[in-house]
Each structure stands twice: as structure tokens, then as C-alpha cells.
Design a protein around this motif. Structure first.
Motif, PDB file in Angstrom:
ATOM      1  N   ARG A  42      69.011  37.149  46.621  1.00  0.00           N
ATOM      2  CA  ARG A  42      69.704  38.146  47.451  1.00  0.00           C
ATOM      3  C   ARG A  42      68.890  39.424  47.524  1.00  0.00           C
ATOM      4  O   ARG A  42      67.973  39.624  46.745  1.00  0.00           O
ATOM      5  N   HIS A  43      69.254  40.278  48.463  1.00  0.00           N
ATOM      6  CA  HIS A  43      68.590  41.562  48.660  1.00  0.00           C
ATOM      7  C   HIS A  43      69.647  42.643  48.557  1.00  0.00           C
ATOM      8  O   HIS A  43      70.647  42.615  49.273  1.00  0.00           O
ATOM      9  N   LEU A  44      69.436  43.576  47.647  1.00  0.00           N
ATOM     10  CA  LEU A  44      70.383  44.671  47.449  1.00  0.00           C
ATOM     11  C   LEU A  44      69.859  45.925  48.130  1.00  0.00           C
ATOM     12  O   LEU A  44      68.712  46.309  47.929  1.00  0.00           O
ATOM     13  N   VAL A  45      70.702  46.548  48.918  1.00  0.00           N
ATOM     14  CA  VAL A  45      70.338  47.791  49.577  1.00  0.00           C
ATOM     15  C   VAL A  45      70.626  48.921  48.601  1.00  0.00           C
ATOM     16  O   VAL A  45      71.711  49.013  48.046  1.00  0.00           O
ATOM     17  N   THR A  46      69.627  49.760  48.381  1.00  0.00           N
ATOM     18  CA  THR A  46      69.779  50.892  47.470  1.00  0.00           C
ATOM     19  C   THR A  46      69.667  52.185  48.258  1.00  0.00           C
ATOM     20  O   THR A  46      69.557  52.167  49.485  1.00  0.00           O
ATOM     21  N   GLY A  47      69.690  53.291  47.559  1.00  0.00           N
ATOM     22  CA  GLY A  47      69.562  54.585  48.205  1.00  0.00           C
ATOM     23  C   GLY A  47      68.205  54.780  48.864  1.00  0.00           C
ATOM     24  O   GLY A  47      68.066  55.545  49.809  1.00  0.00           O
ATOM     25  N   SER A  48      67.200  54.085  48.362  1.00  0.00           N
ATOM     26  CA  SER A  48      65.881  54.190  48.985  1.00  0.00           C
ATOM     27  C   SER A  48      65.836  53.291  50.214  1.00  0.00           C
ATOM     28  O   SER A  48      66.714  52.482  50.449  1.00  0.00           O
TER      29      SER A  48
END
Length: 67
Positions: free
Chosen positions: A32-38
Motif C-alpha cells: 500500500r501507499h500512505l499519503v503523508t504531510g509531505s
């Protein structure tokens, strides 16, 4: 012709840590790919043994970023 032309550098095999068991694998499977603040986010990988037991999440191409 230079020596680099004859023997180009070879990139190492992909290497990642399994997000489930923590072992290093040279055959990582994107889980999976987690979206972060960056802007880049974090991609999680699993080893081939753990990958079938995990529920896949969105992959980098499937993530919709809010604007």
C-alpha cells in the motif's frame, strides 16, 4: 570507447523491509501507499511469504491527492 561504456554500472537488486515480519527481501511486493504531510508519501512493502496474507491498499498510481 571507455571502460564505463564496456561495463556500465549495474544497480543493485531491489531491497526492502517487509512491513509485516520485518525481514529484508530482494523481491519486495508493494502492499500500500500512505499519503503523508509531505508530497512523496510512503510505500509499504511485504516479502513474498507475507504479501498474500495482507489486504492491499491504494498503490502510488491510485492515490488521489486533495488540492
Amino acid at each position: 570507447m571507455s571502460i564505463t561504456d564496456l561495463f556500465p554500472p549495474v544497480s543493485p537488486a531491489p531491497d526492502a523491509e517487509c512491513c509485516e515480519c520485518g525481514t529484508r527481501t530482494s523481491a519486495p511486493v508493494v502492499v500500500r501507499h500512505l499519503v503523508t504531510g509531505s508530497s512523496h508519501g510512503v510505500t509499504l512493502y511485504a516479502c513474498p511469504l507475507c504479501a498474500p496474507t495482507l489486504t492491499p491498499g491504494p498503490h502510488p498510481g491510485e492515490v488521489v491527492r486533495k488540492r
